[in-house]
Write an enzyme that holds these catalytic residues in place. Sequence first.
Site, short mmCIF file in Angstrom:
data_model
loop_
_atom_site.label_atom_id
_atom_site.label_comp_id
_atom_site.label_asym_id
_atom_site.label_seq_id
_atom_site.Cartn_x
_atom_site.Cartn_y
_atom_site.Cartn_z
N LYS A 65 0.82 -1.22 0.00
CA LYS A 65 0.00 0.00 0.00
C LYS A 65 0.85 1.27 0.00
CE LYS A 65 -4.19 -1.89 2.14
NZ LYS A 65 -5.20 -1.69 3.20
N GLY A 128 -1.42 2.45 13.35
CA GLY A 128 -0.77 2.06 12.10
C GLY A 128 -1.56 2.53 10.89
N ASN A 150 -2.36 4.07 21.41
CA ASN A 150 -1.41 3.15 20.82
C ASN A 150 -0.37 2.75 21.85
OD1 ASN A 150 -0.44 1.87 18.27
ND2 ASN A 150 1.38 3.12 18.63
N TYR A 214 -11.24 -9.85 10.72
CA TYR A 214 -12.43 -10.70 10.62
C TYR A 214 -11.98 -12.15 10.56
CZ TYR A 214 -11.14 -10.87 5.68
OH TYR A 214 -10.45 -11.04 4.51
#
Length: 271
Positions: A65, A128, A150, A214
């Site tokens: 990404k 993140g 965090n 998930y």
Amino acid sequence: MDRYAVFGNPIGHSKSPLIHRSFAEQTQQDLSYEAILAPVDGFAEAWQQFVATGGKGANVTVPFKEVAFRLADHCTLRAMQAQAVNTLYIEQDGRLVGDNTDGAGLVADLIRLGASLEGAKVLILGAGGACRGVIGPLLTAGVAVIHVANRSVDTALLVAGDFNAQVSGSGFADIPKQPWTLVINATSAGLHGSRPDIDASHLSHCELAYDMLYGTEPTAFLMWAQQSGVKCIADGLGMLVSQAAESFQIWRGITPAVTPVLNKLQELMQQ
């Protein structure tokens, strides 16, 4: 036939081909969609080869990404905010555009679940890329306050500092005593069967606990939230399908229905 793909490493587990093929069938779009395993240090070359053989656009997942963000000729505001790209497409003038649909996917799924975002106070666990990509769209949706907690305080403050005064940051032990109505786990702790180490008091006003991960079973975070009295819990499968629908709309100009595809995925995962 227009060609699309998802790039990642690993990529065999990806549900994107099933999702996008289902969208194409549903909307009667003539396209192909495949999963491409790109070398860890060879994403740019793999993308260029894909375009040379007729590729029109692609989704990008771990670990590419940030590489895709740097590769794009132009990035949308939400990609700039995320500093990461999960959707690529080529403009008519030949420019490569990078977008990020993760935040839009989260917001759409939260709305599907009945969450009230206007004026909401949101606690995000983890600082993140998963966190960074959703802050802007949550603010646009009308959220009043976002706090990023965090393990590394510096990272939380760094992320919060890239947004306006509605966004703050701290370590897990210093989360402000606020009535958080929505608590989102953006950490990968669930992959290891654990959860972020925060006090249960932060869930006392929580109407929805959401984990971006998930699986076939609830994550440790969701089980803990439920045990702590949170009435509504949800994992990130709906976000996955909704962000894919946003990508599909960018590429094809038509918005597919999410619910039938989400139901199909849930059925397959329970088999």
